[in-house]
Design a protein around this motif. Structure first.
Motif, PDB file in Angstrom:
ATOM      1  N   ARG A   1       0.653  -1.189   0.037  1.00  0.00           N
ATOM      2  CA  ARG A   1      -0.125   0.164  -0.051  1.00  0.00           C
ATOM      3  C   ARG A   1       0.858   1.330   0.114  1.00  0.00           C
ATOM      4  NH1 ARG A   1      -3.376  -0.986   4.244  1.00  0.00           N
ATOM      5  NH2 ARG A   1      -2.154   0.291   5.596  1.00  0.00           N
ATOM      6  N   LYS A   2       1.976   1.242   0.725  1.00  0.00           N
ATOM      7  CA  LYS A   2       2.899   2.336   0.734  1.00  0.00           C
ATOM      8  C   LYS A   2       3.671   2.342  -0.307  1.00  0.00           C
ATOM      9  CE  LYS A   2       3.003   2.939   5.649  1.00  0.00           C
ATOM     10  NZ  LYS A   2       4.138   2.810   6.783  1.00  0.00           N
ATOM     11  N   SER A   3       3.746   3.346  -1.167  1.00  0.00           N
ATOM     12  CA  SER A   3       4.553   3.598  -2.421  1.00  0.00           C
ATOM     13  C   SER A   3       5.805   3.750  -2.169  1.00  0.00           C
ATOM     14  CB  SER A   3       4.291   4.804  -3.305  1.00  0.00           C
ATOM     15  OG  SER A   3       2.477   4.698  -3.648  1.00  0.00           O
ATOM     16  N   GLY A   4       6.785   3.065  -3.031  1.00  0.00           N
ATOM     17  CA  GLY A   4       8.252   3.116  -2.817  1.00  0.00           C
ATOM     18  C   GLY A   4       8.621   4.298  -3.651  1.00  0.00           C
ATOM     19  N   SER A   5       9.849   4.778  -3.533  1.00  0.00           N
ATOM     20  CA  SER A   5      10.402   5.991  -4.291  1.00  0.00           C
ATOM     21  C   SER A   5      10.486   5.763  -5.806  1.00  0.00           C
ATOM     22  CB  SER A   5      11.781   6.203  -3.776  1.00  0.00           C
ATOM     23  OG  SER A   5      12.421   6.903  -4.816  1.00  0.00           O
ATOM     24  N   LEU A   6       9.961   6.606  -6.473  1.00  0.00           N
ATOM     25  CA  LEU A   6       9.920   6.390  -8.001  1.00  0.00           C
ATOM     26  C   LEU A   6      11.470   6.452  -8.433  1.00  0.00           C
ATOM     27  CD1 LEU A   6       6.913   8.599  -9.136  1.00  0.00           C
ATOM     28  CD2 LEU A   6       7.090   6.104  -9.068  1.00  0.00           C
ATOM     29  N   VAL A   7      12.207   7.048  -7.960  1.00  0.00           N
ATOM     30  CA  VAL A   7      13.499   7.242  -8.569  1.00  0.00           C
ATOM     31  C   VAL A   7      14.368   5.715  -8.319  1.00  0.00           C
ATOM     32  CG1 VAL A   7      15.805   8.171  -8.033  1.00  0.00           C
ATOM     33  CG2 VAL A   7      13.900   9.543  -8.114  1.00  0.00           C
ATOM     34  N   ARG A   8      14.003   5.298  -6.998  1.00  0.00           N
ATOM     35  CA  ARG A   8      14.536   4.025  -6.504  1.00  0.00           C
ATOM     36  C   ARG A   8      14.002   2.752  -7.423  1.00  0.00           C
ATOM     37  NH1 ARG A   8      14.061   5.694  -1.175  1.00  0.00           N
ATOM     38  NH2 ARG A   8      12.361   4.447  -0.943  1.00  0.00           N
ATOM     39  N   LEU A   9      12.751   2.944  -7.531  1.00  0.00           N
ATOM     40  CA  LEU A   9      11.785   1.767  -8.469  1.00  0.00           C
ATOM     41  C   LEU A   9      12.517   1.814  -9.970  1.00  0.00           C
ATOM     42  CD1 LEU A   9       8.293   2.252  -7.641  1.00  0.00           C
ATOM     43  CD2 LEU A   9       9.682   0.341  -7.155  1.00  0.00           C
ATOM     44  N   LYS A  10      12.718   3.250 -10.312  1.00  0.00           N
ATOM     45  CA  LYS A  10      13.213   3.019 -11.794  1.00  0.00           C
ATOM     46  C   LYS A  10      14.792   2.404 -11.912  1.00  0.00           C
ATOM     47  CE  LYS A  10      13.247   6.178 -15.511  1.00  0.00           C
ATOM     48  NZ  LYS A  10      13.456   7.722 -16.190  1.00  0.00           N
ATOM     49  N   ALA A  11      15.582   2.861 -11.076  1.00  0.00           N
ATOM     50  CA  ALA A  11      16.782   2.285 -10.988  1.00  0.00           C
ATOM     51  C   ALA A  11      16.856   0.913 -10.530  1.00  0.00           C
ATOM     52  CB  ALA A  11      17.503   2.934  -9.709  1.00  0.00           C
ATOM     53  N   LEU A  12      16.101   0.357  -9.744  1.00  0.00           N
ATOM     54  CA  LEU A  12      15.931  -1.127  -9.527  1.00  0.00           C
ATOM     55  C   LEU A  12      15.249  -1.885 -10.771  1.00  0.00           C
ATOM     56  CD1 LEU A  12      14.174  -1.579  -6.148  1.00  0.00           C
ATOM     57  CD2 LEU A  12      16.321  -2.549  -6.773  1.00  0.00           C
ATOM     58  N   LYS A  13      14.464  -1.315 -11.458  1.00  0.00           N
ATOM     59  CA  LYS A  13      13.771  -1.946 -12.742  1.00  0.00           C
ATOM     60  C   LYS A  13      14.938  -1.925 -13.753  1.00  0.00           C
ATOM     61  CE  LYS A  13      10.408  -1.176 -16.133  1.00  0.00           C
ATOM     62  NZ  LYS A  13       9.145  -0.240 -16.562  1.00  0.00           N
ATOM     63  N   SER A  14      15.373  -1.067 -13.776  1.00  0.00           N
ATOM     64  CA  SER A  14      16.666  -0.778 -14.973  1.00  0.00           C
ATOM     65  C   SER A  14      17.830  -2.124 -14.519  1.00  0.00           C
ATOM     66  CB  SER A  14      17.388   0.403 -14.952  1.00  0.00           C
ATOM     67  OG  SER A  14      18.491   0.433 -15.659  1.00  0.00           O
ATOM     68  N   LYS A  15      18.169  -1.996 -13.287  1.00  0.00           N
ATOM     69  CA  LYS A  15      19.286  -3.082 -12.969  1.00  0.00           C
ATOM     70  C   LYS A  15      18.668  -4.570 -13.258  1.00  0.00           C
ATOM     71  CE  LYS A  15      21.584  -0.355  -9.179  1.00  0.00           C
ATOM     72  NZ  LYS A  15      21.765  -0.422  -8.082  1.00  0.00           N
TER      73      LYS A  15
END
Length: 175
Positions: free
Chosen positions: A44-58
């Motif tokens: 329910r709590k959103s993660g950081s968009l910046v961290r999500l994008k970096a994780l997804k890319s990795k």
């Protein structure tokens, strides 16, 4: 290889005893999140968009990086994974039937099992695995505040999406 936005059946698989072949990403995220199942607001709590994008890319570049990530970021990635599948994991042509099956009394389970016979074996295996994981999350709802109803609200739009641009209709959302 790439994980997000590719066909469910083209994903790298892991053999999970009692389930069969399950997409490796699904196994990795569920195993990680089981270790953090006590986290309040998980999903329910959103993660950081910046961290999500970096994780997804990795992850799309083949890096193993989940163990260093925050639980809410991994939970967000899991929702994004389902949302970005080219075809929803619950086949669109069966969704109306599945909704109607849930309205049945004593025959609900039988109707759902019969409809599931129309799905690919790999899809059934992944859904069984994932729904069992969600059950584990709901059993800890006194800590994480994510009971089965909250999990349904969070995951329905991700499992039943029609396409990225189209919002779920109000009647579908209620079902």
């Amino acid at each position: 290889g790439k994980i997000f936005g590719i066909s469910f059946h083209a994903l790298p698989q892991s053999l999970v005893p009692e389930y069969g072949y399950i997409p490796s990403f699904l196994v990795d995220t569920c195993e990680y999140l089981e270790e953090h199942v006590h986290t309040e607001g998980l999903f329910r709590k959103s993660g950081s968009l910046v961290r999500l994008k970096a994780l997804k890319s990795k992850l799309d570049q083949g890096e193993t990086c989940l163990s260093a990530a925050l639980p809410c970021d991994v939970a967000g990635l899991l929702k994004q994974f389902f949302r970005e599948l080219p075809e929803p994991i619950l086949p669109p042509h069966l969704q109306e039937g599945l909704f109607k099956a849930q309205q049945l009394g004593n025959e609900k389970k039988t109707a759902t099992v019969l409809l599931s016979c129309l799905m690919a074996d790999r899809t059934i295996a992944a859904l069984r695995y994932f729904f069992n994981f969600l059950r584990t999350v709901s059993l800890r709802s006194n800590e994480n505040r994510m009971d089965s109803s909250n999990l349904a609200v969070v995951f329905a739009p991700n499992l039943l999406h029609s396409n990225e641009n189209e919002k779920m209709s109000t009647s579908t959302e209620k079902k």
